[in-house]
Motif scaffolding. Sequence first.
Motif, PDB file in Angstrom:
ATOM      1  N   GLY A 105       8.662  11.660   3.835  1.00  0.00           N
ATOM      2  CA  GLY A 105       8.044  11.098   4.517  1.00  0.00           C
ATOM      3  C   GLY A 105       6.629  10.763   3.258  1.00  0.00           C
ATOM      4  O   GLY A 105       6.789  11.655   2.462  1.00  0.00           O
ATOM      5  N   ILE A 106       5.621   9.883   4.093  1.00  0.00           N
ATOM      6  CA  ILE A 106       4.875   9.629   2.870  1.00  0.00           C
ATOM      7  C   ILE A 106       3.791  10.531   2.288  1.00  0.00           C
ATOM      8  O   ILE A 106       2.891  10.718   1.189  1.00  0.00           O
ATOM      9  CB  ILE A 106       3.822   8.285   3.035  1.00  0.00           C
ATOM     10  N   ARG A 107       3.607  11.426   3.283  1.00  0.00           N
ATOM     11  CA  ARG A 107       2.561  13.149   3.098  1.00  0.00           C
ATOM     12  C   ARG A 107       2.821  13.906   2.392  1.00  0.00           C
ATOM     13  O   ARG A 107       2.263  14.168   1.364  1.00  0.00           O
ATOM     14  CB  ARG A 107       2.441  13.385   4.900  1.00  0.00           C
ATOM     15  N   TYR A 108       4.745  14.172   2.133  1.00  0.00           N
ATOM     16  CA  TYR A 108       4.921  14.870   1.554  1.00  0.00           C
ATOM     17  C   TYR A 108       5.063  13.952  -0.032  1.00  0.00           C
ATOM     18  O   TYR A 108       4.202  14.705  -1.127  1.00  0.00           O
ATOM     19  CB  TYR A 108       6.415  14.605   1.654  1.00  0.00           C
ATOM     20  N   PHE A 109       5.170  13.553  -0.185  1.00  0.00           N
ATOM     21  CA  PHE A 109       5.033  12.400  -0.748  1.00  0.00           C
ATOM     22  C   PHE A 109       3.985  12.339  -2.038  1.00  0.00           C
ATOM     23  O   PHE A 109       3.676  12.162  -3.214  1.00  0.00           O
ATOM     24  CB  PHE A 109       5.297  10.155  -0.656  1.00  0.00           C
ATOM     25  N   CYS A 110       2.510  12.103  -1.170  1.00  0.00           N
ATOM     26  CA  CYS A 110       1.206  12.243  -1.705  1.00  0.00           C
ATOM     27  C   CYS A 110       0.836  13.778  -1.892  1.00  0.00           C
ATOM     28  O   CYS A 110       0.467  14.035  -2.762  1.00  0.00           O
ATOM     29  CB  CYS A 110       0.312  11.318  -0.741  1.00  0.00           C
ATOM     30  N   TYR A 111       1.330  13.845  -0.868  1.00  0.00           N
ATOM     31  CA  TYR A 111       0.823  16.184  -1.627  1.00  0.00           C
ATOM     32  C   TYR A 111       1.722  17.125  -2.699  1.00  0.00           C
ATOM     33  O   TYR A 111       0.898  17.193  -3.011  1.00  0.00           O
ATOM     34  CB  TYR A 111       0.827  16.717   0.037  1.00  0.00           C
ATOM     35  N   PHE A 112       2.930  15.621  -2.592  1.00  0.00           N
ATOM     36  CA  PHE A 112       3.626  16.535  -4.076  1.00  0.00           C
ATOM     37  C   PHE A 112       4.347  15.518  -4.454  1.00  0.00           C
ATOM     38  O   PHE A 112       4.773  15.786  -5.340  1.00  0.00           O
ATOM     39  CB  PHE A 112       5.423  17.466  -3.275  1.00  0.00           C
ATOM     40  N   HIS A 113       1.885  14.980  -5.048  1.00  0.00           N
ATOM     41  CA  HIS A 113       2.374  13.916  -6.265  1.00  0.00           C
ATOM     42  C   HIS A 113       2.494  14.473  -7.991  1.00  0.00           C
ATOM     43  O   HIS A 113       3.734  13.329  -8.364  1.00  0.00           O
ATOM     44  CB  HIS A 113       0.796  13.434  -6.357  1.00  0.00           C
ATOM     45  N   ARG A 114       3.131  15.581  -7.955  1.00  0.00           N
ATOM     46  CA  ARG A 114       4.084  15.888  -9.075  1.00  0.00           C
ATOM     47  C   ARG A 114       5.212  16.050  -9.405  1.00  0.00           C
ATOM     48  O   ARG A 114       5.742  15.796 -10.347  1.00  0.00           O
ATOM     49  CB  ARG A 114       3.367  17.404  -9.343  1.00  0.00           C
ATOM     50  N   GLN A 115       5.592  15.787  -8.366  1.00  0.00           N
ATOM     51  CA  GLN A 115       7.031  14.705  -8.253  1.00  0.00           C
ATOM     52  C   GLN A 115       7.422  13.858  -8.202  1.00  0.00           C
ATOM     53  O   GLN A 115       8.774  13.156  -8.563  1.00  0.00           O
ATOM     54  CB  GLN A 115       7.700  15.908  -6.912  1.00  0.00           C
ATOM     55  N   ILE A 116       6.556  13.335  -8.415  1.00  0.00           N
ATOM     56  CA  ILE A 116       6.501  11.165  -7.981  1.00  0.00           C
ATOM     57  C   ILE A 116       7.487  10.859  -9.851  1.00  0.00           C
ATOM     58  O   ILE A 116       6.865  11.758 -10.408  1.00  0.00           O
ATOM     59  CB  ILE A 116       5.269  10.681  -8.356  1.00  0.00           C
ATOM     60  N   GLY A 117       8.957  10.810  -9.474  1.00  0.00           N
ATOM     61  CA  GLY A 117       9.180  10.793 -10.734  1.00  0.00           C
ATOM     62  C   GLY A 117       8.540   9.101 -11.576  1.00  0.00           C
ATOM     63  O   GLY A 117       8.690   9.112 -13.330  1.00  0.00           O
ATOM     64  N   GLY A 118       7.946   8.210 -11.095  1.00  0.00           N
ATOM     65  CA  GLY A 118       7.410   7.605 -12.350  1.00  0.00           C
ATOM     66  C   GLY A 118       8.198   6.228 -11.911  1.00  0.00           C
ATOM     67  O   GLY A 118       9.129   5.373 -10.847  1.00  0.00           O
ATOM     68  N   PRO A 119       7.493   5.002 -12.364  1.00  0.00           N
ATOM     69  CA  PRO A 119       6.591   4.499 -13.187  1.00  0.00           C
ATOM     70  C   PRO A 119       5.502   5.161 -13.200  1.00  0.00           C
ATOM     71  O   PRO A 119       5.155   5.158 -11.391  1.00  0.00           O
ATOM     72  CB  PRO A 119       6.637   3.632 -13.692  1.00  0.00           C
ATOM     73  N   TRP A 120       4.315   5.806 -14.033  1.00  0.00           N
ATOM     74  CA  TRP A 120       2.998   6.136 -13.347  1.00  0.00           C
ATOM     75  C   TRP A 120       2.233   5.033 -14.417  1.00  0.00           C
ATOM     76  O   TRP A 120       2.969   4.907 -15.320  1.00  0.00           O
ATOM     77  CB  TRP A 120       3.044   7.551 -14.318  1.00  0.00           C
ATOM     78  N   GLY A 121       0.953   4.666 -13.941  1.00  0.00           N
ATOM     79  CA  GLY A 121       0.162   3.902 -14.562  1.00  0.00           C
ATOM     80  C   GLY A 121      -0.718   4.791 -16.131  1.00  0.00           C
ATOM     81  O   GLY A 121      -0.542   5.769 -15.681  1.00  0.00           O
ATOM     82  N   GLN A 122      -1.422   4.440 -16.602  1.00  0.00           N
ATOM     83  CA  GLN A 122      -2.928   4.834 -17.817  1.00  0.00           C
ATOM     84  C   GLN A 122      -3.751   5.410 -16.734  1.00  0.00           C
ATOM     85  O   GLN A 122      -4.346   6.126 -17.336  1.00  0.00           O
ATOM     86  CB  GLN A 122      -2.827   3.776 -18.814  1.00  0.00           C
ATOM     87  N   GLY A 123      -4.142   5.099 -15.396  1.00  0.00           N
ATOM     88  CA  GLY A 123      -5.196   4.837 -14.779  1.00  0.00           C
ATOM     89  C   GLY A 123      -6.558   4.290 -14.910  1.00  0.00           C
ATOM     90  O   GLY A 123      -6.430   3.495 -16.422  1.00  0.00           O
ATOM     91  N   THR A 124      -7.241   3.625 -14.086  1.00  0.00           N
ATOM     92  CA  THR A 124      -8.661   3.405 -14.563  1.00  0.00           C
ATOM     93  C   THR A 124      -9.830   4.071 -14.313  1.00  0.00           C
ATOM     94  O   THR A 124      -9.332   5.110 -13.188  1.00  0.00           O
ATOM     95  CB  THR A 124      -8.204   1.898 -13.047  1.00  0.00           C
ATOM     96  N   GLN A 125     -10.673   4.079 -14.255  1.00  0.00           N
ATOM     97  CA  GLN A 125     -11.860   5.016 -13.761  1.00  0.00           C
ATOM     98  C   GLN A 125     -12.874   4.175 -13.396  1.00  0.00           C
ATOM     99  O   GLN A 125     -13.027   3.505 -13.529  1.00  0.00           O
ATOM    100  CB  GLN A 125     -12.461   5.150 -15.601  1.00  0.00           C
ATOM    101  N   VAL A 126     -12.894   5.101 -12.135  1.00  0.00           N
ATOM    102  CA  VAL A 126     -14.239   5.270 -11.454  1.00  0.00           C
ATOM    103  C   VAL A 126     -15.311   5.797 -11.401  1.00  0.00           C
ATOM    104  O   VAL A 126     -15.478   6.972 -11.229  1.00  0.00           O
ATOM    105  CB  VAL A 126     -12.960   5.365  -9.768  1.00  0.00           C
ATOM    106  N   THR A 127     -16.481   5.628 -11.790  1.00  0.00           N
ATOM    107  CA  THR A 127     -18.147   6.142 -12.020  1.00  0.00           C
ATOM    108  C   THR A 127     -18.837   6.386 -11.102  1.00  0.00           C
ATOM    109  O   THR A 127     -18.864   4.571 -10.913  1.00  0.00           O
ATOM    110  CB  THR A 127     -18.175   6.125 -13.351  1.00  0.00           C
TER     111      THR A 127
END
Length: 130
Positions: A105-127
């Motif tokens: 489920g997508i709720r599990y995917f988002c809540y346990f985001h530390r388990q996301i295997g990747g790929p992960w991006g480098q991030g974009t800053q929002v201020t």
Amino acid sequence: QARVVESGGGLVQPGGSLRLACAASGFDFDSYDIGWIRQAPGKDREGVSCIGLNAESTYYKDSVKGRFTISRDNAKNTVYLQMDNLTPEDTATYYCAADKHTNLGIRYFCYFHRQIGGPWGQGTQVTVSS
């Protein structure tokens, strides 16, 4: 090589809007769930919004419901996060993360985001600041 690249971050005043994009390459995008995970200074990462492979399943953190909208364009291998009515509490680095779809489920995917295997991006800053 599997990768995701975020774009669209920046400085915006409270009440303003930004649209983040996550462009994917090197993997079967249609088979992956995608999430937006953010980290504010001094705080833990948190799952903000996630979308399932067919876009029928979405999840939003309570604090962004009604203000953020996640969508995906599988033809362009891109996921978007439309952020409206931004507040200073939304200030963070926003990361895009992907993993193969499961039946948890997508709720599990988002809540346990530390388990996301990747790929992960480098991030974009929002201020968000006046």
